[in-house]
Design an enzyme around this catalytic site. Sequence first.
Site, short mmCIF file in Angstrom:
data_model
loop_
_atom_site.label_atom_id
_atom_site.label_comp_id
_atom_site.label_asym_id
_atom_site.label_seq_id
_atom_site.Cartn_x
_atom_site.Cartn_y
_atom_site.Cartn_z
N GLU A 80 69.15 102.28 52.57
CA GLU A 80 69.50 103.33 51.60
C GLU A 80 70.84 103.06 50.93
O GLU A 80 71.02 103.34 49.75
CB GLU A 80 69.49 104.70 52.28
CG GLU A 80 68.14 105.12 52.87
CD GLU A 80 66.98 105.09 51.88
OE1 GLU A 80 67.20 105.32 50.67
OE2 GLU A 80 65.85 104.81 52.31
N HIS A 89 63.83 97.87 45.46
CA HIS A 89 63.08 97.20 46.52
C HIS A 89 62.85 95.73 46.23
O HIS A 89 62.64 95.33 45.09
CB HIS A 89 61.74 97.91 46.73
CG HIS A 89 61.92 99.24 47.35
ND1 HIS A 89 61.16 100.32 46.99
CD2 HIS A 89 62.79 99.68 48.28
CE1 HIS A 89 61.55 101.37 47.70
NE2 HIS A 89 62.54 101.01 48.48
ZN ZN Z 1 63.87 102.11 49.50
#
Ligand code: ZN
Length: 128
Positions: A80, A89
């Site tokens: 995070e 990502h």
């Molecule tokens: Zn993520």
Amino acid sequence: MSPNYAFFDGKPKWNKNYLNYTFDSSVTPEDIIGVGMPGSVLAHAAPPTIGKMHFDADENWSIDNPNGDQHDLVSVATHEIGHILGLQHSTNVDAIMYPFMNRGMAKRKLSDDDIDGIAALYAPARKT
Ligand SMILES: [Zn+2]
């Protein structure tokens, strides 16, 4: 080898070298924007310069060695924080920024892909 890391649209980043943080239990998931995963969402984080992070208090978290029913808080927090710094990502399964992590798994070391991504966002351009 081509990079697997990704950035948010517009490639937002922090334009300062030191970030301060606070713990605020009044922040709700609705306050967090920028990342949405269907299904089992463990945590959310918002990209620069929002920088908020929320963990699902209903999940079974471990702060040490997660058993097969627990999620590793440090691993998820590291992921995070990657979002807060501006990484999206990665498609590299070894990367902290890979979007899936199974229960009982700890992934706490940055991969080369994570490091290359953050360097591409923040490191000064090299002279050629
Ligand atoms: Zn993520």
